[in-house]
Design a protein around this motif. Sequence first.
Motif, short mmCIF file in Angstrom:
data_model
loop_
_atom_site.label_atom_id
_atom_site.label_comp_id
_atom_site.label_asym_id
_atom_site.label_seq_id
_atom_site.Cartn_x
_atom_site.Cartn_y
_atom_site.Cartn_z
N GLU A 157 -28.44 -40.64 4.36
CA GLU A 157 -28.32 -41.24 5.37
C GLU A 157 -29.64 -41.83 4.35
O GLU A 157 -30.33 -42.95 4.92
N ASP A 158 -30.97 -40.94 4.01
CA ASP A 158 -32.25 -41.16 3.91
C ASP A 158 -31.88 -42.31 2.69
O ASP A 158 -32.47 -43.89 2.70
N ILE A 159 -30.79 -41.76 1.25
CA ILE A 159 -30.53 -43.26 0.72
C ILE A 159 -30.31 -44.50 1.16
O ILE A 159 -30.75 -45.60 0.71
N ARG A 160 -28.62 -44.38 1.99
CA ARG A 160 -29.15 -45.57 2.90
C ARG A 160 -30.28 -46.17 3.32
O ARG A 160 -29.79 -48.00 3.13
N ARG A 161 -30.85 -46.49 3.90
CA ARG A 161 -31.86 -46.48 4.73
C ARG A 161 -33.24 -46.96 3.48
O ARG A 161 -33.55 -48.15 3.97
N GLN A 162 -32.76 -46.23 2.89
CA GLN A 162 -34.01 -47.12 1.37
C GLN A 162 -33.28 -48.72 1.02
O GLN A 162 -33.54 -49.47 1.04
N VAL A 163 -31.85 -47.80 0.04
CA VAL A 163 -31.31 -49.21 -0.08
C VAL A 163 -31.05 -50.81 1.46
O VAL A 163 -31.61 -51.72 0.94
N ALA A 164 -30.39 -50.80 2.10
CA ALA A 164 -30.86 -51.26 3.18
C ALA A 164 -32.73 -52.08 3.44
O ALA A 164 -32.26 -52.86 3.14
N ALA A 165 -33.55 -50.95 3.64
CA ALA A 165 -34.97 -51.94 3.59
C ALA A 165 -35.21 -52.43 2.18
O ALA A 165 -36.23 -53.18 2.79
N PHE A 166 -34.33 -51.76 1.23
CA PHE A 166 -34.65 -52.59 0.51
C PHE A 166 -34.17 -54.37 -0.07
O PHE A 166 -34.38 -55.53 -0.41
N ALA A 167 -33.06 -54.30 0.69
CA ALA A 167 -32.60 -55.64 0.98
C ALA A 167 -32.89 -56.72 1.98
O ALA A 167 -33.11 -57.33 2.19
N ASN A 168 -33.37 -55.89 3.43
CA ASN A 168 -33.79 -56.82 4.44
C ASN A 168 -34.93 -57.52 4.25
O ASN A 168 -35.40 -58.62 4.67
N GLU A 169 -35.89 -56.27 3.35
CA GLU A 169 -36.90 -56.78 2.81
C GLU A 169 -37.51 -58.64 1.54
O GLU A 169 -38.05 -59.09 1.97
N ARG A 170 -35.61 -58.15 1.57
CA ARG A 170 -35.80 -59.83 0.99
C ARG A 170 -34.86 -60.36 1.37
O ARG A 170 -34.79 -61.51 0.72
N ASP A 171 -35.05 -60.20 2.68
CA ASP A 171 -33.93 -61.29 3.25
C ASP A 171 -32.45 -61.50 2.39
O ASP A 171 -32.19 -62.55 2.10
N TRP A 172 -32.06 -60.11 1.99
CA TRP A 172 -30.67 -60.52 1.13
C TRP A 172 -29.83 -60.03 1.98
O TRP A 172 -28.11 -59.93 1.23
#
Length: 118
Positions: A9-24
């Motif tokens: 779940e922590d990994i999922r959050r990190q991946v989602a944050a990475f994408a969201n920060e870039r508007d991907w």
Amino acid sequence: MPFSPSDLEDIRRQVAAFANERDWEQFHSVRNLLFAVMSELGEAAEIVRWSGDREPAVPEDKRQAWADELADVFILLVRLADRSGVDLSAAFAAKLAKAAKKYPVDQFKGSNRKYDEA
Ligand SMILES: [Mg+2]
């Protein structure tokens, strides 16, 4: 090889944050992510495609590239599960339990036959 301790779940959050920060989010449709996973698997396959039965299959000078490609596959798979509404931790646990029923140790130890083969 043991993995470093981590939480999916922590990994999922990190991946989602990475994408969201870039508007991907706009690019992360289920279809696009599925193709991205397959593309990254292809990049991994390229590293070992001529290794045949040689062990280790991954040459020493390609170890980092191999790890990078597996990480690409993993990141995109986590993202794909997230975007398509799959709890990957729960899916993993359920699938492993199903596999354990299909392949009881006393009947399949040392065997590579499929569960429905005699
Ligand atoms: Mg890659």
